[in-house]
Design a protein around this motif. Structure first.
Motif, PDB file in Angstrom:
ATOM      1  N   ASP A   1       9.016  -4.646  44.493  1.00  0.00           N
ATOM      2  CA  ASP A   1       9.685  -5.528  43.479  1.00  0.00           C
ATOM      3  C   ASP A   1      11.283  -4.857  43.339  1.00  0.00           C
ATOM      4  O   ASP A   1      11.563  -4.667  42.110  1.00  0.00           O
ATOM      5  CB  ASP A   1       9.113  -5.417  42.117  1.00  0.00           C
ATOM      6  CG  ASP A   1       9.280  -6.720  41.389  1.00  0.00           C
ATOM      7  OD1 ASP A   1      10.046  -7.563  41.690  1.00  0.00           O
ATOM      8  OD2 ASP A   1       9.210  -6.437  40.077  1.00  0.00           O
ATOM      9  N   LEU A   2      11.988  -4.617  44.424  1.00  0.00           N
ATOM     10  CA  LEU A   2      13.271  -4.269  44.145  1.00  0.00           C
ATOM     11  C   LEU A   2      14.322  -5.364  43.844  1.00  0.00           C
ATOM     12  O   LEU A   2      13.991  -6.391  44.267  1.00  0.00           O
ATOM     13  CB  LEU A   2      13.765  -3.632  45.531  1.00  0.00           C
ATOM     14  CG  LEU A   2      12.675  -2.297  45.945  1.00  0.00           C
ATOM     15  CD1 LEU A   2      13.399  -1.698  47.464  1.00  0.00           C
ATOM     16  CD2 LEU A   2      12.651  -1.199  45.092  1.00  0.00           C
ATOM     17  N   GLN A   3      15.214  -4.974  43.253  1.00  0.00           N
ATOM     18  CA  GLN A   3      16.259  -5.672  42.713  1.00  0.00           C
ATOM     19  C   GLN A   3      17.714  -5.146  42.935  1.00  0.00           C
ATOM     20  O   GLN A   3      17.905  -3.899  43.198  1.00  0.00           O
ATOM     21  CB  GLN A   3      16.412  -5.959  40.931  1.00  0.00           C
ATOM     22  CG  GLN A   3      14.879  -6.200  40.773  1.00  0.00           C
ATOM     23  CD  GLN A   3      14.420  -7.617  41.011  1.00  0.00           C
ATOM     24  OE1 GLN A   3      15.195  -8.664  41.059  1.00  0.00           O
ATOM     25  NE2 GLN A   3      13.128  -7.788  41.459  1.00  0.00           N
ATOM     26  N   PRO A   4      18.758  -5.963  43.107  1.00  0.00           N
ATOM     27  CA  PRO A   4      20.031  -5.452  43.484  1.00  0.00           C
ATOM     28  C   PRO A   4      20.576  -4.517  42.410  1.00  0.00           C
ATOM     29  O   PRO A   4      20.331  -4.532  41.361  1.00  0.00           O
ATOM     30  CB  PRO A   4      20.967  -6.778  43.492  1.00  0.00           C
ATOM     31  CG  PRO A   4      19.866  -8.080  43.867  1.00  0.00           C
ATOM     32  CD  PRO A   4      18.730  -7.424  42.901  1.00  0.00           C
ATOM     33  N   HIS A   5      21.241  -3.392  42.897  1.00  0.00           N
ATOM     34  CA  HIS A   5      21.711  -2.447  42.100  1.00  0.00           C
ATOM     35  C   HIS A   5      23.270  -2.414  42.143  1.00  0.00           C
ATOM     36  O   HIS A   5      23.768  -2.818  43.128  1.00  0.00           O
ATOM     37  CB  HIS A   5      21.344  -1.065  42.679  1.00  0.00           C
ATOM     38  CG  HIS A   5      21.485   0.181  41.632  1.00  0.00           C
ATOM     39  ND1 HIS A   5      22.590   0.492  41.219  1.00  0.00           N
ATOM     40  CD2 HIS A   5      20.669   0.923  41.061  1.00  0.00           C
ATOM     41  CE1 HIS A   5      22.645   1.592  40.361  1.00  0.00           C
ATOM     42  NE2 HIS A   5      21.332   1.688  40.415  1.00  0.00           N
TER      43      HIS A   5
ATOM     44  N   HIS B   1      19.393  -1.663  46.773  1.00  0.00           N
ATOM     45  CA  HIS B   1      18.326  -2.192  45.859  1.00  0.00           C
ATOM     46  C   HIS B   1      17.382  -1.296  44.966  1.00  0.00           C
ATOM     47  O   HIS B   1      17.261   0.021  46.086  1.00  0.00           O
ATOM     48  CB  HIS B   1      17.250  -3.039  46.654  1.00  0.00           C
ATOM     49  CG  HIS B   1      17.889  -4.471  47.156  1.00  0.00           C
ATOM     50  ND1 HIS B   1      18.753  -4.477  48.188  1.00  0.00           N
ATOM     51  CD2 HIS B   1      17.682  -5.721  46.643  1.00  0.00           C
ATOM     52  CE1 HIS B   1      18.998  -5.880  48.441  1.00  0.00           C
ATOM     53  NE2 HIS B   1      18.454  -6.417  47.339  1.00  0.00           N
ATOM     54  N   TYR B   2      16.878  -1.544  43.987  1.00  0.00           N
ATOM     55  CA  TYR B   2      16.067  -0.489  43.311  1.00  0.00           C
ATOM     56  C   TYR B   2      14.942  -1.210  42.347  1.00  0.00           C
ATOM     57  O   TYR B   2      14.848  -2.297  42.041  1.00  0.00           O
ATOM     58  CB  TYR B   2      17.260   0.603  42.496  1.00  0.00           C
ATOM     59  CG  TYR B   2      17.499  -0.276  41.069  1.00  0.00           C
ATOM     60  CD1 TYR B   2      16.956   0.407  39.950  1.00  0.00           C
ATOM     61  CD2 TYR B   2      18.199  -1.336  40.850  1.00  0.00           C
ATOM     62  CE1 TYR B   2      17.296  -0.094  38.634  1.00  0.00           C
ATOM     63  CE2 TYR B   2      18.532  -1.809  39.796  1.00  0.00           C
ATOM     64  CZ  TYR B   2      17.983  -1.139  38.558  1.00  0.00           C
ATOM     65  OH  TYR B   2      18.308  -1.911  37.334  1.00  0.00           O
ATOM     66  N   ALA B   3      14.180  -0.103  42.028  1.00  0.00           N
ATOM     67  CA  ALA B   3      13.229  -0.437  40.820  1.00  0.00           C
ATOM     68  C   ALA B   3      13.019   0.818  40.027  1.00  0.00           C
ATOM     69  O   ALA B   3      12.577   1.959  40.710  1.00  0.00           O
ATOM     70  CB  ALA B   3      12.056  -1.115  41.392  1.00  0.00           C
TER      71      ALA B   3
ATOM     72  N   ILE C   1      11.383  -4.346  49.991  1.00  0.00           N
ATOM     73  CA  ILE C   1      12.123  -5.134  48.785  1.00  0.00           C
ATOM     74  C   ILE C   1      10.818  -5.772  48.015  1.00  0.00           C
ATOM     75  O   ILE C   1      10.753  -5.750  46.801  1.00  0.00           O
ATOM     76  CB  ILE C   1      13.011  -6.179  48.972  1.00  0.00           C
ATOM     77  CG1 ILE C   1      14.256  -5.159  49.449  1.00  0.00           C
ATOM     78  CG2 ILE C   1      13.579  -6.917  47.937  1.00  0.00           C
ATOM     79  CD1 ILE C   1      15.528  -5.806  50.308  1.00  0.00           C
ATOM     80  N   ARG C   2      10.168  -6.798  48.701  1.00  0.00           N
ATOM     81  CA  ARG C   2       8.969  -7.583  47.942  1.00  0.00           C
ATOM     82  C   ARG C   2       7.962  -6.741  47.252  1.00  0.00           C
ATOM     83  O   ARG C   2       7.620  -6.831  46.321  1.00  0.00           O
ATOM     84  CB  ARG C   2       8.761  -8.443  48.887  1.00  0.00           C
ATOM     85  CG  ARG C   2       7.602  -9.731  48.380  1.00  0.00           C
ATOM     86  CD  ARG C   2       7.418 -10.884  49.374  1.00  0.00           C
ATOM     87  NE  ARG C   2       6.781 -10.235  50.703  1.00  0.00           N
ATOM     88  CZ  ARG C   2       7.588 -10.348  51.639  1.00  0.00           C
ATOM     89  NH1 ARG C   2       8.608 -10.533  51.971  1.00  0.00           N
ATOM     90  NH2 ARG C   2       7.100  -9.678  52.970  1.00  0.00           N
TER      91      ARG C   2
END
Length: 171
Positions: A17-21, A26-28, A13-14
């Motif tokens: 740089d994934l964010q909550p979907h 999580h996605y980017a 995730i770090r």
């Protein structure tokens, strides 16, 4: 979940740089074509111009689901690492299918899978798995205006034979 797997998921995730979907996980977004298709050249289901294509990383962790949703474009899923995913698809004719996206070809899994435009779909890491990192390419490109979340009762009414999995994949 062991601390080691939790740290690995957090590192992915770090690093990416994934964010909550909104649908879960999580996605980017990693690509959005600079050029696009004019609104007049697209079917009426699109409300305006769209990029030629978009691509994202998408991670499902333990307990995450990609809640049932549909989009206006075809989506191609690509398996990268982790455990296989079960993806439920609900077709307009009332049929349904569960597809496994993963690397065990002998077991029927495939590392790429296409969801046709307008098909309801949702996914989870196959029971017993920990996480899955995938990619998703959309063409014409994804726009949240083309995204619709499913409603549990309507989906169960429309696809009663898939009701148990619909319950798992809806909030």
């Amino acid at each position: 979940m062991s601390d080691a797997w939790k740290r690995e998921i957090e590192a992915i995730i770090r690093t990416l740089d994934l964010q909550p979907h909104p649908e879960g996980g999580h996605y980017a977004e990693i690509h959005r074509a600079a050029e696009g298709v004019a609104a007049g050249a697209l079917p009426p289901r699109y409300g305006g111009q769209r990029s030629f294509s978009t691509a994202i990383y998408y991670l499902l962790g333990p307990g995450d689901v990609s809640a049932l949703h549909r989009v206006a474009s075809d989506e191609i899923f690509h398996f990268y690492l982790g455990d296989p995913v079960e993806q439920l698809r609900l077709f307009p004719d009332g049929s349904h299918r569960v597809v496994e996206i993963g690397r065990d070809l002998a077991a029927g899994q495939r590392p790429q899978s296409v969801v046709p435009a307008g098909v309801w779909q949702g996914a989870r890491v196959k029971p017993g798995g920990r996480f899955c990192l995938m990619g998703c390419t959309v063409s014409p490109g994804f726009d949240f205006a083309d995204f619709e979340m499913g409603e549990r009762k309507a989906l169960i009414d429309g696809w009663p034979e898939a009701g148990e999995m619909v319950e798992v994949l809806t909030g």
